[in-house]
Design a protein around this motif. Structure first.
Motif, PDB file in Angstrom:
ATOM      1  N   ARG A 138      32.007  30.742  45.831  1.00  0.00           N
ATOM      2  CA  ARG A 138      32.301  30.528  44.402  1.00  0.00           C
ATOM      3  C   ARG A 138      32.452  29.044  44.103  1.00  0.00           C
ATOM      4  O   ARG A 138      32.008  28.572  43.047  1.00  0.00           O
ATOM      5  N   SER A 157      35.226  32.914  48.493  1.00  0.00           N
ATOM      6  CA  SER A 157      35.803  31.822  47.698  1.00  0.00           C
ATOM      7  C   SER A 157      35.031  30.528  47.905  1.00  0.00           C
ATOM      8  O   SER A 157      34.843  29.737  46.959  1.00  0.00           O
ATOM      9  N   ARG A 162      36.777  36.737  37.131  1.00  0.00           N
ATOM     10  CA  ARG A 162      37.415  37.813  37.863  1.00  0.00           C
ATOM     11  C   ARG A 162      37.743  37.362  39.283  1.00  0.00           C
ATOM     12  O   ARG A 162      37.016  36.576  39.872  1.00  0.00           O
ATOM     13  N   SER A 163      38.806  37.914  39.825  1.00  0.00           N
ATOM     14  CA  SER A 163      39.199  37.540  41.177  1.00  0.00           C
ATOM     15  C   SER A 163      38.219  38.121  42.189  1.00  0.00           C
ATOM     16  O   SER A 163      37.492  39.071  41.907  1.00  0.00           O
ATOM     17  N   ILE A 164      38.235  37.554  43.392  1.00  0.00           N
ATOM     18  CA  ILE A 164      37.388  38.054  44.475  1.00  0.00           C
ATOM     19  C   ILE A 164      37.728  39.513  44.774  1.00  0.00           C
ATOM     20  O   ILE A 164      36.835  40.333  45.006  1.00  0.00           O
ATOM     21  N   SER A 165      39.001  39.856  44.740  1.00  0.00           N
ATOM     22  CA  SER A 165      39.419  41.234  45.024  1.00  0.00           C
ATOM     23  C   SER A 165      38.856  42.207  44.000  1.00  0.00           C
ATOM     24  O   SER A 165      38.405  43.314  44.353  1.00  0.00           O
TER      25      SER A 165
END
Length: 334
Positions: A330, A327, A297-300
């Protein structure tokens, strides 16, 4: 062994209290030889109440019990065949029955028989409190019961007096519904939790239950305010369970716990933290776990799932707390 009339039992069976704190214990009637099953189950699975022998027209006794002992009480669930138990005077005199039971039957029905034989039915699926020192008999249908055992002095002290009648419904306010839901959740997930996690979950539920009795007691007696430390622990547990809510505000927490916003603020001030700082810290800790899990999943998306409205402000708070951007964090786990 004894017969079913309650003569002395010679065989010694392991007691639940021997298993240590915050460890899930699972036992079943099938663990015992059929010829010894009733006496073994009565001796092993019960301490607060006494199991009565099944009637001739009833099926053979079958039950599975799971329990966790904590420093502040016991959590347990039991499912199985129809049976009856009696809150025994001997258990109360020994101290084993000196508890208040907070119980619900998500499957099946529960009847309570008081002195004189009058039978009251506890509403199906509702959360109710019972005083184990009062003489009564439980009539359980086939099904499942989930319950907490709380020290009687603490429970009645929180309530501000005795339990009126055979039982007291305690899910009549939002906090009671919350305690009921948390009991169901712990029963569903207990086997997957480590002792440290079980300890946190069980202690939180006991804190919530005592706060619930305190709130019910204030309504019954018309006076008093919630204990600040119990309120603080209950609020933290609520925040940890609902951190995803975008509108998780002091007003929302106070409303869920049934207290005023000013009372909630005082409880947090006494612990040198603020409500919204606690919300932020819980959200940041959960977002870091999700980032570490490399879910794709994206950070957003992770920011939104953890209750943050704006990915940019989330990134600034994350860097302020952990020293790197989301990021960059991650990248360390790829």
């Amino acid at each position: 062994m004894s017969d079913r009339r309650g003569k002395a039992i010679k065989t010694v069976f392991p007691k639940e209290a021997d298993t240590g704190l915050y460890r899930l214990k699972c036992i079943s009637t099938t663990d015992f030889d059929r010829t010894e099953r009733f006496d073994a189950w009565r001796e092993t699975a019960y301490s607060v109440v006494d199991l009565e022998a099944p009637r001739l027209d009833e099926a053979d006794l079958f039950a599975i019990k799971r329990s966790v002992h904590g420093e502040t009480g016991v959590f347990a669930s039991q499912e199985g065949s129809e049976h009856r138990t009696l809150f025994s005077r001997s258990a109360s005199l020994s101290g084993a029955g000196d508890v208040v039971v907070i119980s619900m039957m998500p499957v099946g029905e529960l009847g309570l028989e008081g002195p004189g034989g009058a039978l009251s039915m506890a509403p199906h699926g509702r959360l109710a409190a019972y005083d184990a020192t009062r003489p009564m008999r439980y009539h359980r249908s086939a099904g499942r019961e989930i319950y907490l055992l709380l020290p009687r002095a603490k429970a009645l002290g929180a309530l501000g007096g005795r339990i009126p009648g055979l039982f007291l419904l305690v899910d009549t306010i939002p906090l009671g519904v919350m305690v009921r839901d948390q009991m169901l959740a712990l029963d569903r997930h207990a086997e997957h939790l480590e002792p440290k996690e079980l300890a946190a979950a069980l202690d939180a539920i006991h804190a919530l239950a005592l706060l619930l009795l305190q709130r019910i007691g204030r309504e019954l007696n018309g006076s008093g305010e919630a204990d600040a430390n119990a309120l603080f622990l209950a609020a933290k547990h609520y925040i940890q369970s609902n951190y995803q809510m975008i509108d998780l505000s002091p007003e929302a927490v106070a409303r869920a716990l049934g207290c005023s916003r000013s009372t909630l603020y005082r409880a947090f001030t006494l612990n040198d933290v603020t409500i919204m700082d606690t919300v932020r810290d819980v959200r940041l800790a959960m977002s870091r776990k999700l980032i570490e899990a490399a879910t794709g999943r994206s950070i957003s998306v992770i920011a939104y799932e953890c209750g943050f409205k704006d990915p940019s402000s989330f990134g600034r708070m994350f860097r302020s707390r952990f020293g790197v951007s989301p990021s960059e964090w991650r990248d360390q786990f790829r």
